[in-house]
Structure formats: C-alpha cells, structure tokens
Design an enzyme around this catalytic site. Sequence first.
Site, PDB file in Angstrom:
ATOM      1  CG  ASP A   1     -24.390 -29.175   3.601  1.00 13.46           C
ATOM      2  OD1 ASP A   1     -23.912 -29.401   4.719  1.00 13.46           O
ATOM      3  OD2 ASP A   1     -25.549 -29.459   3.291  1.00 13.46           O
TER       4      ASP A   1
ATOM      5  CB  THR B   1     -23.189 -33.905   6.639  1.00  9.95           C
ATOM      6  OG1 THR B   1     -22.766 -32.612   6.244  1.00  9.95           O
ATOM      7  CG2 THR B   1     -24.504 -33.791   7.367  1.00  9.95           C
ATOM      8  CB  THR B   2     -17.904 -33.458   5.279  1.00  6.80           C
ATOM      9  OG1 THR B   2     -18.764 -32.488   4.692  1.00  6.80           O
ATOM     10  CG2 THR B   2     -16.849 -33.874   4.275  1.00  6.80           C
TER      11      THR B   2
ATOM     12  CG  ASP C   1     -24.572 -27.195   7.753  1.00  7.84           C
ATOM     13  OD1 ASP C   1     -25.723 -27.638   7.639  1.00  7.84           O
ATOM     14  OD2 ASP C   1     -23.607 -27.635   7.119  1.00  7.84           O
TER      15      ASP C   1
END
Length: 544
Positions: A73, A106-107, A402
Amino acid sequence: MNSMGHLMFDDTGAPFLVIQEQQNQNRCTGVEALKNHILAARAVANVMKTSLGPRGLDKMLVNADGEITITNDGATIMKSMDVDHRIAKLMVELSTAQDDEVGDGTTGVIVLAGALLEQAEQLLNKGIHPTKIADGYEIACKKSLETLNNISEKFPIDRRDELIKSAVTSLGSKIVNKDLQHLAEIAVDSVLSVADNDLHDVNFDLVKIIGKTGGRLEETKLIKGVVIDKTMSHPQMPREIKDAKIAILTCPFEPPKPKNTVRLDIGSEQDYENLRKYERETFEAMIKQVKDSGATLAICQWGFDDEANHLLYQHKLPAVRWVGGPEIELIAIATNGRIVPRFAELNAEKLGHAGVVRELTFGTGRDQYLCIENCPNNRAVTIFIRGSTQTVIDETKRALHDAMCVIRNLVRDDKIVYGGGSAETACSIAVAKEADKIAGLEQYAYRAFADALDAIPMALAQNSGYSPIDTVTQLKAAQIETNNSALGVDGMNLGTNDMREQGVIETLNAKRQQFSLATQVVRMILKIDDVRLPNDEEQNYVGM
C-alpha cells in the site's frame, strides 16, 4: 580560536562558542537547488515504482522498535519511510492527501509526480525557466482531466457483480490476491450496508474491522452486527441470549464515591458490617433498576467488582464490562438503543434490541468474542479477519480499506475509467496531439507531460515482466488505430489488452485526483529555488 568562531562567556562565566559565516555552508540556490529537489523526489518515486500494479513487489519496513510491516500500500510505505529531505517529505504528504481524499491510487500518484519531475529536469537542462515548465504542466493537466471526462463511462452502481469487479481491481495488487473474490464481496457488502443513498456518501465509522491471528484468510467474514473483544463478566452466565433487550450503561456498578477527600473511620465490627450492607443494598438497587426496565443484558463501559458480578449472576442479569467508547456507540447505533449515563434515567424506551447476542469461540486458545446480531439497524457491520500471522491481518485490513474506498467513490460519483494504464495512455495521446496548438515555451512542458504519463503503463509493463518501451509503443499504436481507450497493459497475462473484457476498473474520481495532486505538488517543487537548512542561522550558539 579558528576562523569559524570565537569563545565568549555568559553571565555565569560558562564558556560558549559563537560560530559565524555558517550561512554560506548549506545554502543551495537556483537551478542547482531545483535539481537537488528533483533528485530527492525521484529517489522516492523509484522506490514506489516497483510496487505498482498486480505484479508489483512488496516492501518490508522495519521501525525503530524492530517491528516489521510488509505491505504494497503506497500510503503506508510512504508514512513509514524515515525521510529527512524536505522534498521527500512533500512526497509523503502527497500520498497521504491521495489516501485521505480517495483512499486508492496512492502508489500511482507518487510515480506520476516522479515522472513529471524527471521530465522537468531534462527541460531545465535545455535552459527553460521553471515557471514556464510549471505553467505548461498546468495546461496539460487541464487537457488530461478533459480527456478523462470524455473517456469515462457511467457505472451501474445498482449491480453488485460490477461493483465486485472494481473491488477486485483494487485488491489485485495486494498480498491477499489469493482470496480475491471472497474479500471483494465482503468489501462491497460492507459498504452497501452502511451507504446512505440519499446523501450519496458512506460513513466508515459504521464499519468495524477486527482481526485475530490463526485460521485461514478464507475464514474472514462479514457480520451484520457488532463484534466486541469481550465476554460475559461471569463464566456461568448464559453464552447466548435470544431477543435481547440491552441496557447500554456508561455509569459504573458501584456505590457513589464522595467527591472530596473524606475520612471513613471504622472502629468496630458493626461499622464494617454496616458498610458492607450499604454496598450490597446499593448494588441490588442498581440491578433492580436495570431489571425493572425490562433489560435482559447489561453492557457497561466501566467495570464492576467481584461482589457486583456475583450479585448480577444471582439475579440472572447477564452483563459485559469494560466495553470501549467507540464500541458502545456502535452498539447503540446498531440496536437503536440509547446510551444511559445514570441508573435513574433507565427505562424501557432506552433499551437496545438484538435478535441474538452470542459468544464466538475459536482457536486452540479458546479466544472469545461477543457478537451482537440481527439488530434493527443494519447500518453497523463488522468485518472479522482471520489470517496466519499479524502481518497478514494488518495487510488485509489495509487492502480491504482501499477496496472499500473504491466502492465509496462509486457511491459518490458513478463514473469510471479503465485501469492497466489505459487511461494514462489515452491522456498521453490526447495531450501529445494537442501540443502543436500551444504557443510559447510551454509547449515543451506540454509534451513532457505526455511523456510523463507514459511512466505509469511503463512501470506496469516492467513489473509484469514485459519490455516497457515496446509494450507502451504497441499500446499507443493500438489505441490510436482502434480508437479504443480501454486498451491497457495485460498485467495478469490473461491474453487480452482490453481492460473492459478483463474488468479492470478505476474510479474517475481517483484518477482525476491523482493527476491534479501530482501536478500541484510538482508545480510547488518547481517554484522553490532557494533552500536554507534549519542550521543556517547567522550565528549558531553551541553550549559547551
């Protein structure tokens, strides 16, 4: 003294050193400062690049206490990174903003920001002013957002099977992907249970996630009710109560204590006996008040001593003690009960109702939880995760969060784009096509934005074991030829590049946020051209 400083004495005669001309030591200005920043941001982005996509690798993070976190994550990796460089800290804030706002992608947002800065460095080497680059990126971002709107499709929010597909996309890149379908169904059902269709929003406070080591990941289940890590206060109280009427108390089962300091002298056996009798009568009066209200179970936020516990058992009133504040609130919401702060205020209308309250027992350690099910208000649910180790449980919690965020985004805004880097490729083509219409030096940055967008499908291709440049070139050619913006990188090696067929879905909201946030942070970094570190004061006083 040396040329750096000289010795002085304070009022008490203690010596200290005055260091001068330090301000020239750690000062970085102009393009040199920018390149330093870009280097730091790219270093962070390169760490994240390998975690992108379904075949992305995980990171092992070890904190100062030696505790290990293994995760894929982006937000968790970024928060756990011990970064000192101020620009690297900006990148951490960037992923946190994406996580707070959207909860997914988020990555990708870090990789995109890193790619934009990489392209900016090449433009700086050509002598283009950083403001021109920032302006060019701003216009290109607007064009990308327009393109995203054009290629987005309406999502059938009322179709559970389609929602599960979008949850599968989010979970596909996580450790838990061996149990994809099951966890995706749990994520979808939990969000749909608590979703407010009138407000088009989801309150995650109503979804409680708890985990217990041992057992298999497949044993994870969604319980329509509240599960608390507590048991009945007395071992001989019943293990299951049907049609429970619950008194939810935030007052302790004990005699009232004097507020100020009072001395109590017990001079004889009779005095002691009177005190015991008073305590017992107080407990019995409290238990009578609870029973008179019609309650068949008392849930108390505070504890009660062994005497009160024994009296509760004798009066056949099952009770649970030390239930935390958040759990008390969830129980009140689920059972439609009222939290009662004083025994005198307790009456039948304030009781909560539940179809069944039972103890769950599992594992060789006979671990026990109390489960309150079949409640009148189904909008409070609990996800109960089982996993071989705490590491697996923690990562499952993050993965489910997520996936739930993806479903929440669809409830808020039911538009989607396709994953696998297809949306970025489509935007890259549209921006590159538009570049010639831009006047001035901004057109260089405009083209650079298109190249930076390619970094996402390239990273996906690389992590999937393909040749990045070949894959992205073929992908672009195929999108232009067929005019199909759903063609992406076949990360799972399923033999088709069409993400519609694979069912790889991303929410439009997440993608828009990703582009906007990355551009904003890059613009901010490009505007900083002078850095003085915290130890650069005119004079430093160092005590000796």
